[in-house]
Design a protein around this motif. Sequence first.
Motif, PDB file in Angstrom:
ATOM      1  N   LEU A   4       0.818  -1.215   0.000  1.00 45.00           N
ATOM      2  CA  LEU A   4       0.000   0.000   0.000  1.00 45.00           C
ATOM      3  C   LEU A   4       0.850   1.262   0.000  1.00 45.00           C
ATOM      4  CD1 LEU A   4      -2.418  -0.941   2.903  1.00 45.00           C
ATOM      5  CD2 LEU A   4      -2.912  -1.099   0.471  1.00 45.00           C
ATOM      6  N   VAL A   5       0.228   2.342  -0.451  1.00 43.11           N
ATOM      7  CA  VAL A   5       0.769   3.686  -0.293  1.00 43.11           C
ATOM      8  C   VAL A   5      -0.271   4.478   0.489  1.00 43.11           C
ATOM      9  CG1 VAL A   5       1.433   5.817  -1.458  1.00 43.11           C
ATOM     10  CG2 VAL A   5       2.088   3.604  -2.440  1.00 43.11           C
ATOM     11  N   ASN A   7      -0.768   8.260   1.986  1.00 40.02           N
ATOM     12  CA  ASN A   7      -0.360   9.656   2.131  1.00 40.02           C
ATOM     13  C   ASN A   7      -1.011  10.190   3.399  1.00 40.02           C
ATOM     14  OD1 ASN A   7       1.031   9.985  -0.459  1.00 40.02           O
ATOM     15  ND2 ASN A   7      -0.995   9.652  -1.326  1.00 40.02           N
ATOM     16  N   CYS A  23      -7.958   6.618  -3.162  1.00 36.41           N
ATOM     17  CA  CYS A  23      -7.561   7.329  -4.378  1.00 36.41           C
ATOM     18  C   CYS A  23      -7.874   6.494  -5.616  1.00 36.41           C
ATOM     19  CB  CYS A  23      -6.069   7.637  -4.336  1.00 36.41           C
ATOM     20  SG  CYS A  23      -5.599   8.719  -2.978  1.00 36.41           S
ATOM     21  N   ASP A  25      -5.696   5.675  -7.854  1.00 39.90           N
ATOM     22  CA  ASP A  25      -4.594   4.722  -8.008  1.00 39.90           C
ATOM     23  C   ASP A  25      -4.859   3.511  -7.122  1.00 39.90           C
ATOM     24  OD1 ASP A  25      -3.353   6.514  -9.675  1.00 39.90           O
ATOM     25  OD2 ASP A  25      -2.023   7.301  -8.118  1.00 39.90           O
ATOM     26  N   ASP A  27      -4.576   0.713  -4.515  1.00 40.17           N
ATOM     27  CA  ASP A  27      -3.886   0.556  -3.228  1.00 40.17           C
ATOM     28  C   ASP A  27      -3.200   1.832  -2.753  1.00 40.17           C
ATOM     29  OD1 ASP A  27      -4.726  -2.096  -3.065  1.00 40.17           O
ATOM     30  OD2 ASP A  27      -2.948  -2.830  -4.101  1.00 40.17           O
ATOM     31  N   THR A  28      -3.804   2.975  -3.065  1.00 39.82           N
ATOM     32  CA  THR A  28      -3.300   4.266  -2.605  1.00 39.82           C
ATOM     33  C   THR A  28      -4.422   4.991  -1.873  1.00 39.82           C
ATOM     34  OG1 THR A  28      -1.778   4.410  -4.461  1.00 39.82           O
ATOM     35  CG2 THR A  28      -2.264   6.456  -3.306  1.00 39.82           C
ATOM     36  N   TYR A  29      -4.087   5.538  -0.699  1.00 41.03           N
ATOM     37  CA  TYR A  29      -5.072   6.194   0.156  1.00 41.03           C
ATOM     38  C   TYR A  29      -4.517   7.514   0.669  1.00 41.03           C
ATOM     39  CZ  TYR A  29      -7.191   1.595   0.173  1.00 41.03           C
ATOM     40  OH  TYR A  29      -7.754   0.415  -0.222  1.00 41.03           O
ATOM     41  N   ASN A  30      -5.405   8.462   0.908  1.00 43.56           N
ATOM     42  CA  ASN A  30      -5.065   9.695   1.598  1.00 43.56           C
ATOM     43  C   ASN A  30      -5.703   9.637   2.981  1.00 43.56           C
ATOM     44  OD1 ASN A  30      -3.705  10.810  -0.592  1.00 43.56           O
ATOM     45  ND2 ASN A  30      -5.541  11.806  -1.377  1.00 43.56           N
TER      46      ASN A  30
END
Length: 91
Positions: A4-5, A7, A23, A25, A27-30
């Motif tokens: 995961l990423v 932010n 997000c 993208d 497996d990308t989360y803010n």
Amino acid sequence: MLSLVVNIIYCDLPHVNAVLEKCEDIDTYNLYINKNLSHDRMREEIKHELIHIINDDFNVDYHVNIVEHRVRMSQVEDEALNEIDFYHYII
């Protein structure tokens, strides 16, 4: 475990401690977190939101109270965090 990423954005959140956003993208989360929380409280809020990601709560049809109950009953061990790339921003 997923790769995961996350932010992490420290900002003013007047009425909540943290907000998680998926997000576009994969497996990308803010994760927006109230910058006025203590370090220990921030850590607990981040772990809470990570459990939502791990449980894939963005894709369940349970009532929010059930989802939150499941999260409160779960725990994240520090070694489970090794596959997450954390990026920090202060606003």
